[in-house]
Design an enzyme around this catalytic site. Sequence first.
Site, mmCIF file in Angstrom:
data_model
loop_
_atom_site.group_PDB
_atom_site.id
_atom_site.type_symbol
_atom_site.label_atom_id
_atom_site.label_comp_id
_atom_site.label_asym_id
_atom_site.label_seq_id
_atom_site.Cartn_x
_atom_site.Cartn_y
_atom_site.Cartn_z
ATOM 1 N N SER A 120 0.020 7.427 -2.238
ATOM 2 C CA SER A 120 -0.619 6.278 -1.598
ATOM 3 C C SER A 120 -1.492 6.712 -0.431
ATOM 4 O O SER A 120 -1.183 7.681 0.270
ATOM 5 C CB SER A 120 0.466 5.341 -1.083
ATOM 6 O OG SER A 120 -0.089 4.368 -0.242
ATOM 7 N N TYR A 144 8.530 3.507 3.865
ATOM 8 C CA TYR A 144 7.897 3.577 2.547
ATOM 9 C C TYR A 144 6.888 4.725 2.498
ATOM 10 O O TYR A 144 6.909 5.562 1.600
ATOM 11 C CB TYR A 144 7.199 2.244 2.205
ATOM 12 C CG TYR A 144 6.241 2.358 1.043
ATOM 13 C CD1 TYR A 144 6.718 2.527 -0.255
ATOM 14 C CD2 TYR A 144 4.851 2.340 1.236
ATOM 15 C CE1 TYR A 144 5.835 2.663 -1.328
ATOM 16 C CE2 TYR A 144 3.972 2.472 0.176
ATOM 17 C CZ TYR A 144 4.460 2.632 -1.109
ATOM 18 O OH TYR A 144 3.586 2.777 -2.158
ATOM 19 N N LYS A 148 6.684 8.580 0.290
ATOM 20 C CA LYS A 148 5.568 9.124 -0.496
ATOM 21 C C LYS A 148 5.176 10.508 0.033
ATOM 22 O O LYS A 148 4.914 11.435 -0.729
ATOM 23 C CB LYS A 148 4.369 8.171 -0.432
ATOM 24 C CG LYS A 148 4.610 6.839 -1.122
ATOM 25 C CD LYS A 148 4.741 7.004 -2.619
ATOM 26 C CE LYS A 148 5.182 5.734 -3.314
ATOM 27 N NZ LYS A 148 5.466 5.922 -4.737
HETATM 28 P P1 NAD Z 1 5.644 -2.233 -9.362
HETATM 29 O O1 NAD Z 1 6.788 -2.628 -8.513
HETATM 30 O O2 NAD Z 1 4.893 -3.308 -10.075
HETATM 31 O O3 NAD Z 1 6.125 -1.180 -10.459
HETATM 32 C C1 NAD Z 1 7.169 -0.264 -10.225
HETATM 33 C C2 NAD Z 1 8.087 -0.305 -11.435
HETATM 34 O O4 NAD Z 1 9.151 0.636 -11.236
HETATM 35 C C3 NAD Z 1 8.739 -1.673 -11.666
HETATM 36 O O5 NAD Z 1 8.569 -2.050 -13.006
HETATM 37 C C4 NAD Z 1 10.206 -1.449 -11.314
HETATM 38 O O6 NAD Z 1 11.061 -2.262 -12.093
HETATM 39 C C5 NAD Z 1 10.367 0.025 -11.630
HETATM 40 N N1 NAD Z 1 11.435 0.695 -10.877
HETATM 41 C C6 NAD Z 1 11.677 0.650 -9.542
HETATM 42 N N2 NAD Z 1 12.719 1.419 -9.234
HETATM 43 C C7 NAD Z 1 13.159 1.984 -10.385
HETATM 44 C C8 NAD Z 1 14.192 2.868 -10.721
HETATM 45 N N3 NAD Z 1 15.052 3.327 -9.795
HETATM 46 N N4 NAD Z 1 14.347 3.246 -12.011
HETATM 47 C C9 NAD Z 1 13.516 2.768 -12.966
HETATM 48 N N5 NAD Z 1 12.507 1.925 -12.709
HETATM 49 C C10 NAD Z 1 12.328 1.532 -11.436
HETATM 50 O O7 NAD Z 1 4.663 -1.366 -8.470
HETATM 51 P P2 NAD Z 1 3.175 -0.870 -8.765
HETATM 52 O O8 NAD Z 1 2.261 -1.643 -7.897
HETATM 53 O O9 NAD Z 1 2.931 -0.821 -10.220
HETATM 54 O O10 NAD Z 1 3.262 0.594 -8.157
HETATM 55 C C11 NAD Z 1 3.569 1.716 -8.952
HETATM 56 C C12 NAD Z 1 3.706 2.920 -8.055
HETATM 57 O O11 NAD Z 1 2.499 3.105 -7.326
HETATM 58 C C13 NAD Z 1 4.814 2.794 -7.003
HETATM 59 O O12 NAD Z 1 5.443 4.053 -6.870
HETATM 60 C C14 NAD Z 1 4.069 2.436 -5.747
HETATM 61 O O13 NAD Z 1 4.746 2.866 -4.589
HETATM 62 C C15 NAD Z 1 2.756 3.185 -5.941
HETATM 63 N N6 NAD Z 1 1.623 2.606 -5.193
HETATM 64 C C16 NAD Z 1 1.290 1.298 -5.398
HETATM 65 C C17 NAD Z 1 0.236 0.737 -4.680
HETATM 66 C C18 NAD Z 1 -0.151 -0.714 -4.857
HETATM 67 O O14 NAD Z 1 -0.904 -1.212 -4.023
HETATM 68 N N7 NAD Z 1 0.312 -1.401 -5.902
HETATM 69 C C19 NAD Z 1 -0.489 1.521 -3.766
HETATM 70 C C20 NAD Z 1 -0.130 2.854 -3.605
HETATM 71 C C21 NAD Z 1 0.931 3.391 -4.334
HETATM 72 N N1 UFG Z 2 -3.981 -9.266 4.621
HETATM 73 C C1 UFG Z 2 -4.131 -10.523 5.175
HETATM 74 N N2 UFG Z 2 -3.307 -11.515 4.755
HETATM 75 C C2 UFG Z 2 -2.355 -11.335 3.810
HETATM 76 C C3 UFG Z 2 -2.197 -10.047 3.241
HETATM 77 C C4 UFG Z 2 -3.029 -9.041 3.678
HETATM 78 O O1 UFG Z 2 -4.999 -10.735 6.032
HETATM 79 O O2 UFG Z 2 -1.628 -12.275 3.475
HETATM 80 C C5 UFG Z 2 -4.892 -8.199 5.057
HETATM 81 C C6 UFG Z 2 -4.207 -7.012 5.695
HETATM 82 O O3 UFG Z 2 -4.021 -7.225 7.067
HETATM 83 C C7 UFG Z 2 -5.166 -5.876 5.371
HETATM 84 C C8 UFG Z 2 -5.749 -6.296 4.002
HETATM 85 O O4 UFG Z 2 -5.511 -7.680 3.900
HETATM 86 O O5 UFG Z 2 -6.223 -5.859 6.304
HETATM 87 C C9 UFG Z 2 -5.094 -5.601 2.834
HETATM 88 O O6 UFG Z 2 -3.683 -5.777 2.904
HETATM 89 P P1 UFG Z 2 -2.696 -5.402 1.719
HETATM 90 O O7 UFG Z 2 -1.329 -5.766 2.143
HETATM 91 O O8 UFG Z 2 -3.208 -5.982 0.439
HETATM 92 O O9 UFG Z 2 -2.874 -3.825 1.566
HETATM 93 P P2 UFG Z 2 -2.600 -2.653 2.611
HETATM 94 O O10 UFG Z 2 -3.864 -1.884 2.741
HETATM 95 O O11 UFG Z 2 -1.983 -3.143 3.846
HETATM 96 O O12 UFG Z 2 -1.488 -1.803 1.848
HETATM 97 C C10 UFG Z 2 -1.602 -1.491 0.461
HETATM 98 C C11 UFG Z 2 -0.202 -1.400 -0.142
HETATM 99 C C12 UFG Z 2 0.525 -0.225 0.443
HETATM 100 C C13 UFG Z 2 -0.298 0.997 0.228
HETATM 101 C C14 UFG Z 2 -1.655 0.826 0.856
HETATM 102 C C15 UFG Z 2 -2.534 2.012 0.639
HETATM 103 O O13 UFG Z 2 0.533 -2.579 0.129
HETATM 104 O O14 UFG Z 2 1.756 -0.064 -0.219
HETATM 105 O O15 UFG Z 2 -2.296 -0.322 0.277
HETATM 106 O O16 UFG Z 2 -2.567 2.350 -0.687
HETATM 107 F F1 UFG Z 2 0.331 2.040 0.797
#
Ligand code: NAD
Ligand code: UFG
Length: 332
Positions: A120, A144, A148
């Site tokens: 991330s 969190y 990572k």
């Molecule tokens: P998500 O929660 O939709 O998907 C994660 C999946 O992993 C879910 O289906 C959940 O049921 C499964 N899971 C969780 N713990 C588990 C375990 N112990 N064993 C088996 N399955 C398990 O999340 P996502 O948005 O698809 O994110 C996927 C990955 O990418 C995550 O590792 C997250 O931290 C990372 N990531 C996501 C974002 C984002 O903005 N969505 C940004 C940066 C990194």
């Molecule tokens: N924001 C609002 N209102 C809301 C939600 C978000 O104003 O209800 C704003 C936040 O302050 C930020 C922007 O929208 O300025 C984006 O916020 P997000 O929560 O969508 O995303 P972040 O950049 O804060 O974080 C996301 C994921 C993290 C990840 C990060 C970088 O949630 O897990 O991107 O990949 F680590």
Amino acid sequence: MTGGLGYIGSHACVALAQKAIPFVIVDNLANSSLGVIDRLAELVGYRPPFVEGDIRDGDLLVETMERHAIGAVMHFAGSKAVGESVAMPLDYYVNNVAGSLTLFAAMVRTGVKTLIFSSSATIYAQTNAMPLAEHAALGASNPYGRTKLFVEQILFDLSVSDPAWSIACLRYFNPVGAHPSGLIGESPRGTPNNLVPYIAQVAVGRREYLSVFGGDYETEDGTGVRDYVHVLDVAEGHVMALDYLRRHAGCVAVNLGTGRGMSVLDMLHEYERASGRSIAYEVTGRRPGDVARCWAQVSLARDLFGWQATREVEQMCQDSWRWQLANPDGYA
Ligand code: NAD
Ligand code: UFG
């Protein structure tokens, strides 16, 4: 594929199927639902093999990898809510760090040494200038983010200990949008933490207005700026990274973003255009831990994988809206 029923993993399933690359999903349904499999079946034309199980169950992982002759792992499984990680750090370290260690040990036991890890942009230190290059200073500000960062560091150590490993840590910026079919998308449980799912729920009438977290940042309109990237671009980045890893050993960390920043209000207005609805908002205080600006330098993904994001923010919002409209309650 671990976590393959989740938001990003389910899109990666489609990207793999499109290239006729077989895969097996392991997911414990902690943050996803079985309904995703039906949708995937509709999209790819067959029911993807699925094992309901936890990445902390090493024997199950070994058995699954052996039975399906797995050659590489995409590791999406994990917990991802920043606020929850502050309240429940041990749960996050157990699921994200200990779970990853169990997975890597199972890979060692089965001789599988090709891995893509979901990292991330949150692991970059807050002091860096934009755009964020992969060599920028690292430093997470919440549990969190630290999970990572720790896993990335473990993977670098692993690749030094045994040069047979091929590992890519993909640092996602802000994945948004959905598959253009409207069949799969993001289905947050409870109140969405992230901007685009929240906006989507306001647009569809499930919530009254968006709270804009901070209007006094040093940005053009005072609201936070992020690098939103279409989830299908992110998914395709995994397939291209896998192809790279088949030809290269070692451990690389690579950004997946567009290289462009959009403010909260930019995004809200794009979503209004995509949905044809006006979206009420109120500017409130800053959310603790948020940075003003965050966007990627994207040349490394292009140089190594030949990948670059191809979908514009207009499509991100249109696809998110199609999914939201067709599934106002997500998969529930
Ligand atoms: P998500 O929660 O939709 O998907 C994660 C999946 O992993 C879910 O289906 C959940 O049921 C499964 N899971 C969780 N713990 C588990 C375990 N112990 N064993 C088996 N399955 C398990 O999340 P996502 O948005 O698809 O994110 C996927 C990955 O990418 C995550 O590792 C997250 O931290 C990372 N990531 C996501 C974002 C984002 O903005 N969505 C940004 C940066 C990194
Ligand atoms: N924001 C609002 N209102 C809301 C939600 C978000 O104003 O209800 C704003 C936040 O302050 C930020 C922007 O929208 O300025 C984006 O916020 P997000 O929560 O969508 O995303 P972040 O950049 O804060 O974080 C996301 C994921 C993290 C990840 C990060 C970088 O949630 O897990 O991107 O990949 F680590």
